[in-house]
Design a protein around this motif. Structure first.
Motif, PDB file in Angstrom:
ATOM      1  N   TYR A 191       0.846  -1.192   0.000  1.00 57.67           N
ATOM      2  CA  TYR A 191       0.000   0.000   0.000  1.00 57.67           C
ATOM      3  C   TYR A 191       0.880   1.240   0.000  1.00 57.67           C
ATOM      4  O   TYR A 191       1.854   1.327   0.747  1.00 57.67           O
ATOM      5  N   GLN A 192       0.527   2.201  -0.840  1.00 59.74           N
ATOM      6  CA  GLN A 192       1.235   3.478  -0.868  1.00 59.74           C
ATOM      7  C   GLN A 192       0.408   4.511  -0.124  1.00 59.74           C
ATOM      8  O   GLN A 192      -0.807   4.603  -0.316  1.00 59.74           O
ATOM      9  N   LEU A 193       1.078   5.270   0.717  1.00 63.81           N
ATOM     10  CA  LEU A 193       0.408   6.253   1.559  1.00 63.81           C
ATOM     11  C   LEU A 193      -0.164   7.400   0.730  1.00 63.81           C
ATOM     12  O   LEU A 193       0.415   7.790  -0.283  1.00 63.81           O
ATOM     13  N   HIS A 194      -1.306   7.925   1.199  1.00 59.22           N
ATOM     14  CA  HIS A 194      -1.991   9.035   0.538  1.00 59.22           C
ATOM     15  C   HIS A 194      -2.406  10.055   1.584  1.00 59.22           C
ATOM     16  O   HIS A 194      -2.417   9.765   2.785  1.00 59.22           O
ATOM     17  N   ASP A 222       3.820  11.103   1.088  1.00 57.29           N
ATOM     18  CA  ASP A 222       2.832  10.709   0.085  1.00 57.29           C
ATOM     19  C   ASP A 222       3.484   9.824  -0.976  1.00 57.29           C
ATOM     20  O   ASP A 222       4.525  10.157  -1.529  1.00 57.29           O
ATOM     21  N   GLY A 223       2.890   8.657  -1.244  1.00 58.21           N
ATOM     22  CA  GLY A 223       3.402   7.738  -2.256  1.00 58.21           C
ATOM     23  C   GLY A 223       4.389   6.717  -1.726  1.00 58.21           C
ATOM     24  O   GLY A 223       4.787   5.807  -2.451  1.00 58.21           O
ATOM     25  N   LYS A 224       4.799   6.833  -0.478  1.00 62.50           N
ATOM     26  CA  LYS A 224       5.749   5.878   0.101  1.00 62.50           C
ATOM     27  C   LYS A 224       5.001   4.687   0.691  1.00 62.50           C
ATOM     28  O   LYS A 224       3.848   4.784   1.065  1.00 62.50           O
ATOM     29  N   THR A 225       5.692   3.557   0.790  1.00 65.10           N
ATOM     30  CA  THR A 225       5.136   2.389   1.468  1.00 65.10           C
ATOM     31  C   THR A 225       5.531   2.466   2.938  1.00 65.10           C
ATOM     32  O   THR A 225       6.387   3.281   3.320  1.00 65.10           O
ATOM     33  N   ILE A 226       4.946   1.621   3.768  1.00 68.98           N
ATOM     34  CA  ILE A 226       5.267   1.633   5.205  1.00 68.98           C
ATOM     35  C   ILE A 226       6.760   1.338   5.439  1.00 68.98           C
ATOM     36  O   ILE A 226       7.409   2.062   6.199  1.00 68.98           O
ATOM     37  N   PRO A 227       7.363   0.312   4.805  1.00 76.45           N
ATOM     38  CA  PRO A 227       8.802   0.098   5.027  1.00 76.45           C
ATOM     39  C   PRO A 227       9.659   1.298   4.604  1.00 76.45           C
ATOM     40  O   PRO A 227      10.640   1.627   5.264  1.00 76.45           O
ATOM     41  N   GLU A 228       9.285   1.960   3.506  1.00 78.16           N
ATOM     42  CA  GLU A 228      10.027   3.154   3.085  1.00 78.16           C
ATOM     43  C   GLU A 228       9.869   4.265   4.117  1.00 78.16           C
ATOM     44  O   GLU A 228      10.827   4.986   4.417  1.00 78.16           O
ATOM     45  N   LEU A 229       8.671   4.391   4.677  1.00 78.96           N
ATOM     46  CA  LEU A 229       8.429   5.406   5.705  1.00 78.96           C
ATOM     47  C   LEU A 229       9.253   5.119   6.954  1.00 78.96           C
ATOM     48  O   LEU A 229       9.829   6.032   7.545  1.00 78.96           O
ATOM     49  N   VAL A 230       9.318   3.860   7.369  1.00 78.42           N
ATOM     50  CA  VAL A 230      10.101   3.504   8.559  1.00 78.42           C
ATOM     51  C   VAL A 230      11.567   3.887   8.352  1.00 78.42           C
ATOM     52  O   VAL A 230      12.194   4.475   9.242  1.00 78.42           O
ATOM     53  N   PRO A 289      17.342   4.916  16.542  1.00 80.46           N
ATOM     54  CA  PRO A 289      15.936   4.850  16.957  1.00 80.46           C
ATOM     55  C   PRO A 289      15.223   3.593  16.450  1.00 80.46           C
ATOM     56  O   PRO A 289      15.473   3.124  15.346  1.00 80.46           O
ATOM     57  N   VAL A 290      14.368   3.065  17.307  1.00 81.13           N
ATOM     58  CA  VAL A 290      13.503   1.944  16.940  1.00 81.13           C
ATOM     59  C   VAL A 290      12.102   2.526  16.803  1.00 81.13           C
ATOM     60  O   VAL A 290      11.575   3.118  17.746  1.00 81.13           O
ATOM     61  N   ILE A 291      11.520   2.363  15.612  1.00 78.88           N
ATOM     62  CA  ILE A 291      10.230   2.994  15.321  1.00 78.88           C
ATOM     63  C   ILE A 291       9.299   1.955  14.711  1.00 78.88           C
ATOM     64  O   ILE A 291       9.678   1.227  13.792  1.00 78.88           O
ATOM     65  N   ASN A 292       8.086   1.912  15.227  1.00 83.99           N
ATOM     66  CA  ASN A 292       7.040   1.062  14.656  1.00 83.99           C
ATOM     67  C   ASN A 292       5.978   1.968  14.055  1.00 83.99           C
ATOM     68  O   ASN A 292       5.584   2.959  14.669  1.00 83.99           O
ATOM     69  N   VAL A 293       5.524   1.625  12.864  1.00 76.01           N
ATOM     70  CA  VAL A 293       4.497   2.414  12.185  1.00 76.01           C
ATOM     71  C   VAL A 293       3.308   1.505  11.910  1.00 76.01           C
ATOM     72  O   VAL A 293       3.458   0.407  11.373  1.00 76.01           O
ATOM     73  N   GLU A 294       2.139   1.991  12.300  1.00 68.82           N
ATOM     74  CA  GLU A 294       0.908   1.242  12.048  1.00 68.82           C
ATOM     75  C   GLU A 294      -0.051   2.138  11.276  1.00 68.82           C
ATOM     76  O   GLU A 294      -0.278   3.289  11.648  1.00 68.82           O
ATOM     77  N   LEU A 295      -0.590   1.604  10.201  1.00 67.71           N
ATOM     78  CA  LEU A 295      -1.570   2.328   9.402  1.00 67.71           C
ATOM     79  C   LEU A 295      -2.924   2.158  10.078  1.00 67.71           C
ATOM     80  O   LEU A 295      -3.500   1.074  10.082  1.00 67.71           O
ATOM     81  N   LYS A 296      -3.428   3.225  10.676  1.00 72.20           N
ATOM     82  CA  LYS A 296      -4.678   3.157  11.437  1.00 72.20           C
ATOM     83  C   LYS A 296      -5.908   3.366  10.564  1.00 72.20           C
ATOM     84  O   LYS A 296      -6.922   2.713  10.748  1.00 72.20           O
TER      85      LYS A 296
END
Length: 170
Positions: free
Chosen positions: A76-79, A117-125, A139-146
């Motif tokens: 999924y790509q972020l919007h 915008d347009g990045k995937t979750i792994p790219e965002l992390v 840093p250790v960061i977890n990202v969750e798409l809510k």
């Protein structure tokens, strides 16, 4: 060997012929230089890729060959309007929920805004790690798409209920 002497009436055509040859050689040299310079200045045009087919064989008309579908990025790509939950297990003071703004940026706590915008979750992390590495050590960061924009379709025209409807799998 007797020495040849050309008379003026015989010398003129020979001189003219030599000048024509010399002029032609100069012309060829100049044209070669211009062509070489034009070839260096011209942008390289990549070759047109051949159609990728499965089956390998087949005749010249392409019978018996099945086209291979292009690989799609299934991530999924972020919007804009997507809601993300950022959690920092070792530094919970940086935990936050962010909404992607209409311009594609998110505003982060203690660091600059970044375009997601347009990045995937792994790219965002990866991007968040490099951004927060300026103030945090490894840093250790977890990202969750809510929340995200669900697929939809629009019905219009002379129908009973025109409008926007969610596309559901059931």
């Amino acid at each position: 060997m007797p020495e040849r002497h050309l008379t003026p009436e015989k010398e003129a055509p020979v001189l003219h012929k030599n000048m024509v040859h010399a002029s032609f050689l100069v012309y060829l040299t100049i044209m070669g230089a211009v062509a070489a310079q034009a070839q260096e200045a011209a942008p390289a045009i990549p070759p047109v890729p051949q159609a990728i087919t499965a089956g390998g064989g087949g005749d010249e008309a392409g019978h018996g060959q099945t086209p291979v579908l292009q690989h799609r990025n299934s991530r999924y790509q972020l919007h804009s309007s997507d809601v993300l939950e950022l959690s920092f297990p070792f530094t919970p003071e940086f935990n936050q929920a962010v909404t992607i703004q209409p311009d594609g940026y998110i505003t982060l706590r203690s660091v600059e805004s970044i375009k997601v915008d347009g990045k995937t979750i792994p790219e965002l992390v990866d991007l968040l790690r490099s951004t927060y590495a300026k103030i945090l050590h490894d840093p250790v960061i977890n990202v969750e798409l809510k929340d995200f924009e669900k697929p939809y379709f629009i019905v219009g025209g002379e129908v009973g209920h025109p409008g926007k409807f969610d596309l559901r799998g059931d």
